[in-house]
Design a protein around this motif. Structure first.
Motif, PDB file in Angstrom:
ATOM      1  N   SER A  36       1.255  -1.253   0.123  1.00  0.00           N
ATOM      2  CA  SER A  36       0.023  -0.308   0.158  1.00  0.00           C
ATOM      3  C   SER A  36       0.780   1.481   0.042  1.00  0.00           C
ATOM      4  O   SER A  36       2.490   1.390   0.299  1.00  0.00           O
TER       5      SER A  36
ATOM      6  N   GLY B 151      -3.049   3.670  -4.303  1.00  0.00           N
ATOM      7  CA  GLY B 151      -3.034   3.462  -4.159  1.00  0.00           C
ATOM      8  C   GLY B 151      -2.715   1.436  -2.955  1.00  0.00           C
ATOM      9  O   GLY B 151      -1.797   1.531  -2.523  1.00  0.00           O
TER      10      GLY B 151
ATOM     11  N   GLN C 132      -6.149  -1.618  -5.907  1.00  0.00           N
ATOM     12  CA  GLN C 132      -7.059  -0.915  -5.659  1.00  0.00           C
ATOM     13  C   GLN C 132      -7.161   0.530  -5.621  1.00  0.00           C
ATOM     14  O   GLN C 132      -6.166   1.229  -4.835  1.00  0.00           O
ATOM     15  N   VAL C 133      -7.320   1.223  -7.259  1.00  0.00           N
ATOM     16  CA  VAL C 133      -7.139   3.077  -6.655  1.00  0.00           C
ATOM     17  C   VAL C 133      -7.179   3.909  -5.608  1.00  0.00           C
ATOM     18  O   VAL C 133      -6.557   4.453  -5.160  1.00  0.00           O
ATOM     19  N   ASN C 134      -9.014   3.196  -5.591  1.00  0.00           N
ATOM     20  CA  ASN C 134      -9.688   4.358  -4.684  1.00  0.00           C
ATOM     21  C   ASN C 134     -10.770   2.598  -3.785  1.00  0.00           C
ATOM     22  O   ASN C 134     -10.282   2.098  -4.806  1.00  0.00           O
ATOM     23  N   SER C 135     -11.945   3.491  -3.718  1.00  0.00           N
ATOM     24  CA  SER C 135     -12.757   2.981  -3.071  1.00  0.00           C
ATOM     25  C   SER C 135     -14.023   2.537  -4.000  1.00  0.00           C
ATOM     26  O   SER C 135     -14.696   1.847  -3.793  1.00  0.00           O
ATOM     27  N   ARG C 136     -13.729   3.066  -5.287  1.00  0.00           N
ATOM     28  CA  ARG C 136     -14.469   3.055  -6.920  1.00  0.00           C
ATOM     29  C   ARG C 136     -14.072   2.325  -6.985  1.00  0.00           C
ATOM     30  O   ARG C 136     -14.274   1.751  -8.702  1.00  0.00           O
TER      31      ARG C 136
ATOM     32  N   THR D 116     -11.023  -0.163  -9.731  1.00  0.00           N
ATOM     33  CA  THR D 116      -9.745  -1.832  -9.613  1.00  0.00           C
ATOM     34  C   THR D 116      -9.652  -1.997 -10.397  1.00  0.00           C
ATOM     35  O   THR D 116     -10.968  -1.999 -11.160  1.00  0.00           O
TER      36      THR D 116
END
Length: 298
Positions: free
Chosen positions: A127, A131, A192-196, A198
């Motif tokens: 990490s 991301g 996983q770039v952000n919560s929305r 991948t």
């Protein structure tokens, strides 16, 4: 028909961070009188004998809270034999007038198969680099053998009319003995770039070599190296996990198959020889059959 099966599936916890799993499966399929019918005498059928075994052993080692090493070995062994009841030296009879198969099966078939494969992979979670990343690197080695043999018992079969032999078809059959060797390596990431969003990029390379032992200089008769890039993504449209838009692009190739090259084994020609109807002894030299030419056109 007889088909016994057995299966073992042990799991061993070696330590806090080590686990060993595996399985071993065997089965046997036997059939008596395969191919029997109203016009096929029992002596003209074949006996099917086809045992096989498959196994796998997998060792998993947790190297750290963020990395896992995995190594696996798996294999297969089996054969599929169709054997004449009246031996390998007695020709079968086909009565073309009465449409009857008698005396012995007019063919035999033997197929032997093995496959051994070893895989190793390292999974690493990281990490802080634009991301979160779930990286996986791996290598594979596969070696398989494929042996197929088809022929006529006694080197041919008798063509008869109303129980009287008139000619014999002669053929030496074929033997295809192939070996496949595959070396592969791959790298992939679940990013996983952000919560929305991948993204799943990856690359794989396969080097395959095919050897044909049934011909001279058949080593390395088939060689190929294939690169397979791929990328996919999943996007949470509203950010609530209810609607996800997914896409994927990749380049994929077939695995190691002997059918790509085993037909390069030279084909043996077919012949026909006329027989004395009273004794069944040959009364002519063998004639080679060619395309469009049958015993009736000679």
């Amino acid at each position: 028909e007889n088909s016994p099966r057995s299966l073992a599936n042990p799991t061993v916890k070696v330590g806090q961070s080590d686990q060993l799993t595996g399985f071993f499966e065997t089965d046997m399929y036997k059939v008596d009188g395969r191919g029997q019918g109203s016009n096929v005498a029992p002596i003209a059928t074949v006996h099917q004998d086809s045992p096989e075994a498959a196994w796998n052993i997998n060792y998993t080692k947790v190297l750290s809270p963020s990395s896992v090493f995995d190594i696996k070995y798996s294999g297969f062994w089996g054969y599929y034999y169709l054997s004449p009841y009246n031996g390998d030296d007695t020709m079968g009879w086909i009565d073309f007038e009465d449409n009857v198969f008698a005396v012995n099966s007019y063919y035999y078939y033997n197929a032997d198969r093995t496959r051994n494969q070893a895989n190793a992979s390292l999974t690493q979670f990281a990490s802080g680099f634009a991301g979160d990343h779930n990286l996986k690197f791996g290598a594979e080695f596969e070696r398989s053998t494929v042996v197929s043999e088809l022929g006529y018992p006694g080197g041919g079969y008798i063509g008869a009319y109303s129980g009287v032999p008139y000619y014999a078809y002669l053929w030496d059959g074929y033997l295809r003995d192939s070996v496949n060797t595959r070396l592969s390596a791959y790298a992939q990431d679940s990013w996983q770039v952000n919560s929305r969003l991948t993204i799943n990029p990856g690359i794989r390379v396969d080097h395959i070599r095919g050897d044909l032992n049934s011909i001279a200089d058949g080593g390395g008769i088939f060689k190929t190296t294939s690169w397979g890039p791929r990328v996919g993504f999943a996007f949470d449209v509203a950010g609530n996990g209810q609607t996800v838009f997914k896409g994927h692009w990749g380049r994929y190739y077939d695995g190691a198959k002997s059918t790509y090259f085993d037909l390069m084994t030279p084909a043996n020609p077919f012949y026909v020889v006329y027989l004395d109807p009273s004794t069944g002894s040959p009364i002519s030299e063998p004639y080679q059959l060619t395309a469009g030419r049958t015993v009736h056109s000679m």
